[in-house]
Design a protein around this motif. Structure first.
Motif, PDB file in Angstrom:
ATOM      1  N   ASP A   1     -20.495  32.550  20.758  1.00 19.30           N
ATOM      2  CA  ASP A   1     -21.423  31.929  19.803  1.00 19.30           C
ATOM      3  C   ASP A   1     -20.820  30.724  19.109  1.00 19.30           C
ATOM      4  OD1 ASP A   1     -23.404  33.620  20.470  1.00 19.30           O
ATOM      5  OD2 ASP A   1     -23.055  35.014  18.800  1.00 19.30           O
ATOM      6  N   MET A   2     -19.509  30.728  18.972  1.00 18.23           N
ATOM      7  CA  MET A   2     -18.866  29.561  18.372  1.00 18.23           C
ATOM      8  C   MET A   2     -18.684  28.465  19.416  1.00 18.23           C
ATOM      9  SD  MET A   2     -16.095  31.379  15.819  1.00 18.23           S
ATOM     10  CE  MET A   2     -15.626  29.958  14.826  1.00 18.23           C
ATOM     11  N   LEU A   3     -18.228  28.856  20.595  1.00 14.17           N
ATOM     12  CA  LEU A   3     -17.954  27.858  21.638  1.00 14.17           C
ATOM     13  C   LEU A   3     -19.202  27.040  22.002  1.00 14.17           C
ATOM     14  CD1 LEU A   3     -15.507  27.905  24.452  1.00 14.17           C
ATOM     15  CD2 LEU A   3     -17.852  27.638  25.185  1.00 14.17           C
ATOM     16  N   ARG A   4     -20.335  27.731  22.046  1.00 23.51           N
ATOM     17  CA  ARG A   4     -21.551  27.012  22.460  1.00 23.51           C
ATOM     18  C   ARG A   4     -22.009  26.000  21.414  1.00 23.51           C
ATOM     19  NH1 ARG A   4     -24.949  32.049  23.659  1.00 23.51           N
ATOM     20  NH2 ARG A   4     -26.044  30.612  25.024  1.00 23.51           N
ATOM     21  N   SER A   5     -21.456  26.111  20.191  1.00 26.84           N
ATOM     22  CA  SER A   5     -21.839  25.156  19.135  1.00 26.84           C
ATOM     23  C   SER A   5     -21.201  23.782  19.327  1.00 26.84           C
ATOM     24  CB  SER A   5     -21.417  25.673  17.761  1.00 26.84           C
ATOM     25  OG  SER A   5     -21.836  26.979  17.565  1.00 26.84           O
ATOM     26  N   TRP A   6     -20.133  23.705  20.082  1.00 32.08           N
ATOM     27  CA  TRP A   6     -19.459  22.409  20.215  1.00 32.08           C
ATOM     28  C   TRP A   6     -19.180  21.992  21.655  1.00 32.08           C
ATOM     29  CZ3 TRP A   6     -14.630  22.495  22.577  1.00 32.08           C
ATOM     30  CH2 TRP A   6     -13.999  23.743  22.635  1.00 32.08           C
ATOM     31  N   TRP A   7     -19.314  22.902  22.595  1.00 35.13           N
ATOM     32  CA  TRP A   7     -18.887  22.655  23.978  1.00 35.13           C
ATOM     33  C   TRP A   7     -19.675  21.526  24.659  1.00 35.13           C
ATOM     34  CZ3 TRP A   7     -14.757  24.557  26.596  1.00 35.13           C
ATOM     35  CH2 TRP A   7     -14.755  24.475  27.970  1.00 35.13           C
ATOM     36  N   GLY A   8     -20.977  21.499  24.422  1.00 36.64           N
ATOM     37  CA  GLY A   8     -21.809  20.513  25.120  1.00 36.64           C
ATOM     38  C   GLY A   8     -21.855  19.193  24.377  1.00 36.64           C
ATOM     39  N   PRO A   9     -21.819  18.078  25.110  1.00 36.14           N
ATOM     40  CA  PRO A   9     -22.006  16.787  24.436  1.00 36.14           C
ATOM     41  C   PRO A   9     -23.443  16.654  23.923  1.00 36.14           C
ATOM     42  CG  PRO A   9     -21.637  16.477  26.806  1.00 36.14           C
ATOM     43  CD  PRO A   9     -21.657  17.940  26.546  1.00 36.14           C
ATOM     44  N   LYS A  10     -23.718  15.577  23.216  1.00 41.57           N
ATOM     45  CA  LYS A  10     -25.071  15.324  22.709  1.00 41.57           C
ATOM     46  C   LYS A  10     -26.071  15.381  23.862  1.00 41.57           C
ATOM     47  CE  LYS A  10     -24.238  12.491  18.631  1.00 41.57           C
ATOM     48  NZ  LYS A  10     -22.993  11.715  18.665  1.00 41.57           N
ATOM     49  N   LYS A  11     -27.276  15.759  23.547  1.00 45.50           N
ATOM     50  CA  LYS A  11     -28.361  15.818  24.518  1.00 45.50           C
ATOM     51  C   LYS A  11     -28.189  16.923  25.567  1.00 45.50           C
ATOM     52  CE  LYS A  11     -29.229  10.876  24.015  1.00 45.50           C
ATOM     53  NZ  LYS A  11     -29.401   9.600  24.694  1.00 45.50           N
ATOM     54  N   THR A  12     -27.290  17.867  25.261  1.00 49.38           N
ATOM     55  CA  THR A  12     -27.185  19.015  26.159  1.00 49.38           C
ATOM     56  C   THR A  12     -27.327  20.290  25.329  1.00 49.38           C
ATOM     57  OG1 THR A  12     -24.780  19.277  25.946  1.00 49.38           O
ATOM     58  CG2 THR A  12     -25.556  17.849  27.721  1.00 49.38           C
ATOM     59  N   SER A  13     -27.678  21.363  26.013  1.00 54.96           N
ATOM     60  CA  SER A  13     -27.664  22.671  25.369  1.00 54.96           C
ATOM     61  C   SER A  13     -26.790  23.587  26.208  1.00 54.96           C
ATOM     62  CB  SER A  13     -29.086  23.217  25.286  1.00 54.96           C
ATOM     63  OG  SER A  13     -29.578  23.438  26.600  1.00 54.96           O
ATOM     64  N   ILE A  14     -26.448  24.731  25.640  1.00 53.91           N
ATOM     65  CA  ILE A  14     -25.609  25.694  26.365  1.00 53.91           C
ATOM     66  C   ILE A  14     -26.426  26.985  26.542  1.00 53.91           C
ATOM     67  CG2 ILE A  14     -23.410  26.969  26.361  1.00 53.91           C
ATOM     68  CD1 ILE A  14     -22.888  23.999  26.425  1.00 53.91           C
ATOM     69  N   PRO A  15     -27.234  27.041  27.590  1.00 52.90           N
ATOM     70  CA  PRO A  15     -28.082  28.228  27.767  1.00 52.90           C
ATOM     71  C   PRO A  15     -27.312  29.491  28.160  1.00 52.90           C
ATOM     72  CG  PRO A  15     -28.364  26.719  29.610  1.00 52.90           C
ATOM     73  CD  PRO A  15     -27.497  26.023  28.614  1.00 52.90           C
ATOM     74  N   GLU A  16     -26.142  29.303  28.778  1.00 50.41           N
ATOM     75  CA  GLU A  16     -25.357  30.478  29.176  1.00 50.41           C
ATOM     76  C   GLU A  16     -23.923  30.314  28.722  1.00 50.41           C
ATOM     77  OE1 GLU A  16     -25.624  31.425  33.398  1.00 50.41           O
ATOM     78  OE2 GLU A  16     -27.674  30.616  33.420  1.00 50.41           O
ATOM     79  N   CYS A  17     -23.382  31.361  28.113  1.00 54.81           N
ATOM     80  CA  CYS A  17     -21.979  31.330  27.706  1.00 54.81           C
ATOM     81  C   CYS A  17     -21.462  32.757  27.650  1.00 54.81           C
ATOM     82  CB  CYS A  17     -21.841  30.648  26.343  1.00 54.81           C
ATOM     83  SG  CYS A  17     -20.130  30.496  25.801  1.00 54.81           S
ATOM     84  N   GLU A  18     -20.591  33.076  28.590  1.00 54.29           N
ATOM     85  CA  GLU A  18     -20.018  34.427  28.626  1.00 54.29           C
ATOM     86  C   GLU A  18     -18.507  34.294  28.631  1.00 54.29           C
ATOM     87  OE1 GLU A  18     -21.418  36.303  32.253  1.00 54.29           O
ATOM     88  OE2 GLU A  18     -23.307  35.219  31.967  1.00 54.29           O
TER      89      GLU A  18
END
Lengths: 114, 165
Positions: B33-50
């Motif tokens: 939940d923390m990683l997905r907050s910063w991992w993607g650059p602008k204009k991207t989302s992180i739909p999957e993160c395990e």
């Protein structure tokens, strides 16, 4: 990136030919001698390599001289550069994120310093 | 040796210092939940993160282009890897591959990643080493190292062509 580029470079003999051509343009015969690969085989590999734009041929006197085409390698370089830029952006974004959660309750309910 | 240039991986090194304790930075890298907050650059989302934070455990993150990316909307860039070293708050390594969904053969990049963290006076310095070991299905190459080879080889070609005339 083209899948064909990777496929062309993925074959060990072809990669050897590309390595050899780094030293300068060569004829089929010279490549054949240097790598101890039979000429027909070398020609076959060169066809694949030129098909994916990795090498090009230039007639010099009565020989056909093969040389590397820089474009494909520039594309690969650009691609690696974009991978590097992605990481730069990502690590900056981590900074923004860490600042945003400072002094706010975190995931497990503990309090982050700051 | 020329061969060595081709087998040597391309290594990227990054260093950053963050105004945060090392435990927080560690969690930012290891809690989904923390990683997905910063991992993607602008204009991207992180739909999957395990993240299965065990040796041999899996890390799997998918970036997806949002509407803002126009024609690229919906493009997905997965990364799947395996943890090879875990030292809490200090060191994290994983081997992974990244690709563009649907174009795996032409876009796969294999990389090993080592993150080291150290804290001093409440700020955390991270060093990240990303080594690109392979691109495509099996092209283990440092064609990356070829850039400087161009000039030399074009000079030679020019020479040959001039000799002809």
């Amino acid at each position: 990136m083209q899948a064909t580029t990777f496929a062309a470079l993925g074959e060990p003999s072809r990669l050897q030919i590309v390595e050899l051509l780094r030293t300068g343009p060569l004829s089929v015969g010279e490549i054949s001698d240097a790598l101890s690969i039979r000429q027909p085989q070398v020609s076959k590999h060169l066809r694949v390599l030129s098909g994916s734009g990795i090498v090009a041929v230039e007639p010099v006197a009565r020989h056909r001289i093969y040389h590397l085409e820089p474009e494909v390698f520039e594309q690969i370089n650009d691609w690696v550069d974009s991978f590097e830029r992605l990481w730069e952006v990502r690590l900056d974004s981590l900074d923004t994120y860490l600042n945003s959660i400072r002094a706010k309750p975190t995931e497990d309910g503990s309090e982050a310093d700051g | 040796m020329i061969t060595q240039l081709f087998t040597k991986p391309k290594t990227l090194n990054f260093e950053r210092t963050y105004e945060a304790p090392v435990e927080t930075v560690w969690r930012a890298w290891t809690q989904p939940d923390m990683l997905r907050s910063w991992w993607g650059p602008k204009k991207t989302s992180i739909p999957e993160c395990e993240i299965d934070l065990t040796l041999g455990g899996r890390i799997h993150v998918v970036m997806e282009a949002t509407e803002e990316m126009g024609k690229y909307q919906g493009t997905r860039w997965p990364m799947t890897g395996t943890f090879t070293e875990i030292e809490e708050n200090s060191r994290l390594s994983y081997d992974a591959r990244s690709w563009t969904e649907g174009e795996e053969a032409g876009t796969t990049i294999h990389h090993t990643n080592t993150l080291t963290l150290s804290e001093a006076n409440g700020t955390t310095t991270i060093k990240l080493e990303v080594s690109i070991t392979q691109i495509g299905a099996k092209a283990k190459m440092a064609a990356f190292g070829m850039k400087w080879g161009y000039k030399q080889q074009f000079d030679k070609l020019k020479e040959l062509l001039e000799r002809r005339t």
